[in-house]
Structure formats: structure tokens, C-alpha cells
Design an enzyme around this catalytic site. Structure first.
Site, PDB file in Angstrom:
ATOM      1  CG  ASP A 125      25.052 112.288   0.935  1.00 27.01           C
ATOM      2  OD1 ASP A 125      24.778 111.136   0.571  1.00 27.01           O
ATOM      3  OD2 ASP A 125      25.460 112.561   2.086  1.00 27.01           O
ATOM      4  CG  HIS A 141      28.026 102.941  -3.581  1.00 30.53           C
ATOM      5  ND1 HIS A 141      28.115 104.306  -3.600  1.00 30.53           N
ATOM      6  CD2 HIS A 141      26.869 102.640  -4.200  1.00 30.53           C
ATOM      7  CE1 HIS A 141      27.048 104.810  -4.221  1.00 30.53           C
ATOM      8  NE2 HIS A 141      26.287 103.823  -4.588  1.00 30.53           N
ATOM      9  NE  ARG A 148      26.755 101.567  -8.601  1.00 28.72           N
ATOM     10  CZ  ARG A 148      25.811 102.378  -8.111  1.00 28.72           C
ATOM     11  NH1 ARG A 148      25.683 103.606  -8.579  1.00 28.72           N
ATOM     12  NH2 ARG A 148      24.997 101.982  -7.159  1.00 28.72           N
ATOM     13  CD  GLU A 151      18.058 110.659  -7.705  1.00 30.68           C
ATOM     14  OE1 GLU A 151      16.879 110.636  -7.314  1.00 30.68           O
ATOM     15  OE2 GLU A 151      18.999 110.216  -7.027  1.00 30.68           O
ATOM     16  CG  HIS A 158      22.157 110.708  -1.966  1.00 26.64           C
ATOM     17  ND1 HIS A 158      23.394 110.368  -1.471  1.00 26.64           N
ATOM     18  CD2 HIS A 158      21.754 109.656  -2.706  1.00 26.64           C
ATOM     19  CE1 HIS A 158      23.723 109.169  -1.908  1.00 26.64           C
ATOM     20  NE2 HIS A 158      22.747 108.711  -2.655  1.00 26.64           N
ATOM     21  CD  GLU A 198      23.228 110.634  -5.828  1.00 29.82           C
ATOM     22  OE1 GLU A 198      21.999 110.602  -5.939  1.00 29.82           O
ATOM     23  OE2 GLU A 198      23.932 109.618  -5.764  1.00 29.82           O
ATOM     24  CG  ASP A 247      19.721 107.327  -8.883  1.00 39.83           C
ATOM     25  OD1 ASP A 247      20.654 107.603  -9.673  1.00 39.83           O
ATOM     26  OD2 ASP A 247      19.748 107.621  -7.689  1.00 39.83           O
ATOM     27  CD  GLU A 254      17.660 108.250  -1.587  1.00 38.17           C
ATOM     28  OE1 GLU A 254      18.281 109.332  -1.596  1.00 38.17           O
ATOM     29  OE2 GLU A 254      17.952 107.291  -2.321  1.00 38.17           O
TER      30      GLU A 254
HETATM   31  C1  LIG Z   1      21.141 103.533  -6.823  1.00 37.93           C
HETATM   32  C2  LIG Z   1      22.107 104.622  -7.165  1.00 37.93           C
HETATM   33  O1  LIG Z   1      22.904 104.239  -8.225  1.00 37.93           O
HETATM   34  C3  LIG Z   1      22.994 105.024  -5.999  1.00 37.93           C
HETATM   35  O2  LIG Z   1      23.689 103.912  -5.525  1.00 37.93           O
HETATM   36  C4  LIG Z   1      22.199 105.653  -4.889  1.00 37.93           C
HETATM   37  C5  LIG Z   1      21.634 106.957  -5.297  1.00 37.93           C
HETATM   38  O3  LIG Z   1      22.104 107.616  -6.184  1.00 37.93           O
HETATM   39  C6  LIG Z   1      20.440 107.472  -4.616  1.00 37.93           C
HETATM   40  O4  LIG Z   1      20.006 106.884  -3.629  1.00 37.93           O
HETATM   41  O5  LIG Z   1      19.943 108.499  -5.045  1.00 37.93           O
HETATM   42 MG   LIG Z   2      20.731 109.262  -6.804  1.00 34.66          MG
END
Ligand SMILES: C[C@H](O)[C@H](O)CC(=O)C(=O)O
Ligand SMILES: [Mg+2]
Length: 402
Positions: free
Chosen positions: A299, A30, A56, A249, A326, A277, A223, A346
Site C-alpha cells: 500500500d 475502514h 472489525r 490473498e 493495495h 499490504e 482476500d 485495484e
Molecule cells: C476487504 C479487506 O478485508 C480489506 O478491507 C481491504 C483489503 O485488504 C484489500 O483491498 O486488499
Molecule cells: Mg487485501
């Protein structure tokens, strides 16, 4: 084969609030530069505050930065891994976890893992930066073990159950992801409960537009990054059903297990509910699994490492659920290719406009594999350990020593 013991563990950080250089990405994906889709008005639990709605980074999503853990065996072999924990993680590794690592044989990973989890019970709170740090040590240990015995981690875990991994892409442009060969595209929601029905209408308009661009057979997902409540999520799910949304999600924070249970009951039949995640304990995943989450999404850099990910996959398997981690690149690939309940994976698009495939942890890993036509083959993973090296040209700092 006589296995060596571990001589030394070191921890480095890059980026984050304590660093001089920002916006590089790496383990804290991020921490990107300006004008990146990943920081463009994405709905979060902070979106109810006007001043934290647009970015963010404005509320500190990138304060931690990258943690790099390096472990060195007495035979001179080194292993390493990265995650999100920065300077805080460095302190924990150097001043606390090092005692459980140094002196152990390189194959004593489960023992070290158990000692790290139990010794931090009094301050880990069952997740967060402490578990990110433990994950990073666990991953570095698997890398070291693989490099010592000259085998890829996936072979140490029992071997591949498929020849290739197929990926969906997470980013702002599912239409472009389709052209790049991915099987689906997951978009962030940009609006939440504070925006009411108007917010739902705006996200549905984007979904509709993407559905028109990609046709009927390409997966589309939302998401929601912990930004919703049950009522809002229920309304969004029903509004999205005509556009064949495959899953919704992470509507809620990880502790709100009851909200997930209720949402599952309220959702249109056939739509999947996914999350995980930000969950950091096996017990947390068991609760989510019991609440009816269709796909658990740990994750591997935040849930306790590969050692924990294998346990979580078994929890999901026991209920006929999927585990689709994740992101997390090579650290995920080597595990999921051994799981029978991970039919796809992913790819998190870290290119600023999600218009080309950039390695997720760029620039920290050398030789990080990326999907071509949406696929990575088992053969591409056939290198010792996780098959990547540390890019020492990155601005790494070692804030603590022991
Ligand atoms: C896009 C989402 O807000 C975050 O940055 C990534 C994520 O939660 C995901 O890949 O799953
Ligand atoms: Mg996510």
C-alpha cells in the site's frame, strides 16, 4: 529553473478514536458508517474471539483515522497527501519528521525519505503507523514537487508505459463489479480456522454463487486479511480451485514468511498467492518475494510512499513477479502507470453495498478520479502533482504545532 525550498510542514487528522466525528472514510477507509460491507463479519486474526467476530470496528480497525500532511514551499506552492495514522501521525510529523523536511529543496525527496526512515529506526519496528506517517510525508513531497514544476507525478517518475489502467474491484459484489466494467472481483472471506470445515464450506458457497453469476471468464479472488493458518488456507485453496479462484490473498500476518513459502508449495498449480499490504519495509518485501509470492501488494500509503513503492516494484521485477498495490487511488495510479510489471490495479469499493463506484478516499480529496467502465486513462492523470486538492470542508483538526 531555480527550485524553492520548503518553508513549513503541517499535519492534520480526521476521524479515529481521538476525534468527535466518525464514520466518514477518508484516508482511514475502514472508518465507515454502519451497515457497510467492509465491516460485515469479515474474517480477521481476532475472529477467534466471539465478541470481535462480527465487526472489525469492534476491535478498533478504525482507531487511527485519517492523517493529512501539508507541505508549503517558500514560493507559496503547497502539496499534500493523506494516509492512515490520525493523531499519532500528527505528533510524529510535527515533533520529529519536520526537521528533515523544512529547509530542504522541493526535489530532495530521496534524501528526506532516507533520513526519515533511518531516524525512526529506533521506534518504527519496521512498519505500522510510523511508516504510514513517513509514507504520507513522502507522498505530500511528490505532490509539492509536481505542483512546483507543473508536472504530474507519473511524469516525474519517468512517464507512462501504458495509456490506461484497468481495474479489478474489491467488495462484496463481484457480480455488480462485472456490470460496472471491472476485470475481476475480490471478496473478503467471512470465516476462518475457528469455524473449521464448515467455515470453508460457507465461503466456497459464496464463491460458487458468484461464479454462477459472472460466468467463467471474470476473475474472482479471496482476500483473507491475515486470518488463517497454513492448513486452513491449503484446504480453502483446493476447495476453491474448481470455481477458478484466481488468487488467495493475505492468508497470514506479514511476518509469517515461512507460512507463505509452505502455502505456495501446497496450493493448486495455477492459483496465485498474493500479499503485502501490511508489510512496511523493503527487506520485508524481499523476503515475501523470495518466499514465492506471485503478486506483491504494497500500500503506497503504508509502505514508505512512492519512493519505496518504486523500489518494491523493482524487487518484484527482478524475479518476474507482479506488483499490484493495495488500493490507494491517485497515489497508486501515478506510480503503477510507470511500472512494466503492473498490468492491472485495484479499486477498493467504498460504497456501503459495493453497488456503485465511490472515490476511495471520499470525502477528503477533491477531483479524485475513479474508473469508468473499469478504466482510468493516463490523460485523466495529466494534472500537476497527484492532481487532487484537499477538501477543507472536512472536519480536520491540527492537534500539535511546532
Ligand atoms: C476487504 C479487506 O478485508 C480489506 O478491507 C481491504 C483489503 O485488504 C484489500 O483491498 O486488499
Ligand atoms: Mg487485501
Amino acid at each position: 529553473m531555480k527550485l524553492p525550498t520548503i518553508k513549513h510542514i503541517r499535519a492534520y487528522s480526521m476521524g479515529g478514536a481521538a476525534a468527535k466525528v466518525h464514520g466518514q472514510g477518508g484516508g482511514d477507509y475502514h472508518d465507515q458508517g454502519k451497515d457497510h460491507w467492509i465491516d460485515d463479519h469479515i474474517a480477521t486474526p481476532m475472529s477467534k474471539y466471539e465478541e470481535y467476530k462480527q465487526s472489525r470496528q469492534s476491535f478498533g480497525i478504525n482507531v487511527l483515522g485519517t492523517l493529512v500532511v501539508e507541505v508549503e514551499a517558500f514560493d507559496g506552492t503547497t502539496g499534500f497527501a493523506i494516509s492512515t495514522a490520525g493523531t499519532v501521525g500528527c505528533f510524529i510529523v510535527e515533533h520529529h519528521l519536520s526537521r528533515f523536511v523544512e529547509g530542504k529543496r522541493v526535489d530532495q525527496i530521496k534524501l528526506i525519505h532516507d533520513q526519515m526512515l533511518n531516524a525512526t529506526q529506533y521506534y518504527s519496528g519496521g512498519g505500522g503507523v510510523v511508516i504510514n506517517t513517513i509514507s504520507c510525508v513522502d507522498l505530500a513531497l511528490w505532490d509539492l514537487y509536481g505542483k512546483v514544476v507543473k508536472l504530474p507525478v507519473y511524469k516525474l517518475l519517468g512517464g507512462a508505459v501504458r495509456d490506461e489502467i484497468h481495474f479489478y474491484a474489491t467488495g462484496a459484489r463481484p457480480d455488480l463489479a462485472q456490470k460496472m466494467g471491472f476485470i475481476g472481483g475480490k471478496m473478503p472471506t467471512h470465516w476462518g480456522p475457528a469455524d473449521g470445515d464448515e467455515g470453508i464450506a460457507k465461503d466456497i458457497a459464496t464463491l460458487k454463487e458468484m461464479r454462477e453469476r459472472v460466468g467463467d471468464n471474470f476473475w474472482l479472488m479471496f482476500d483473507c486479511w491475515m486470518s488463517q493458518d497454513v492448513n486452513y488456507a491449503t484446504k480453502l485453496a483446493h476447495a476453491a480451485a474448481p470455481y477458478k479462484l484466481k488468487w488467495l490473498e493475505e492468508c497470514f500476518p506479514p511476518q509469517q514468511v515461512e507460512s507463505y513459502r509452505q502455502l505456495k508449495q501446497n496450493m493448486p498449480k495455477g492459483m496465485l498467492m498474493t500479499t503485502g499490504e501490511h508489510t512496511g519495509t523493503l527487506e520485508g518485501f524481499k523476503e515475501l518475494s523470495e518466499a514465492g509470492v506471485d503478486i506483491l501488494q504494497p500500500d503506497v500509503g503504508w509502505c514508505g510512499g512512492v519512493t519505496s513503492l518504486c523500489e518494491i516494484a523493482a524487487v518484484a521485477k527482478s524475479r518476474g513477479q507482479l506488483v499490484v498495490p493495495h488500493g490507494s487511488s491517485v497515489y497508486s495510479h501515478h506510480a503503477v502507470i510507470t511500472f512494466t510489471n503492473t498490468p492491472f490495479s485495484e479499486m477498493l469499493m467504498t460504497s456501503p453495498h459495493a453497488d456503485y463506484v465511490r472515490p476511495q478516499f471520499d470525502p477528503v480529496l477533491i477531483d479524485e478520479p475513479v474508473p469508468h467502465d473499469g478504466i482510468i486513462t493516463a490523460e485523466e492523470l495529466d494534472k500537476p502533482g497527484f492532481g487532487v486538492e484537499l477538501n477543507r470542508e472536512c472536519p480536520l483538526e491540527r492537534p500539535f504545532e511546532h
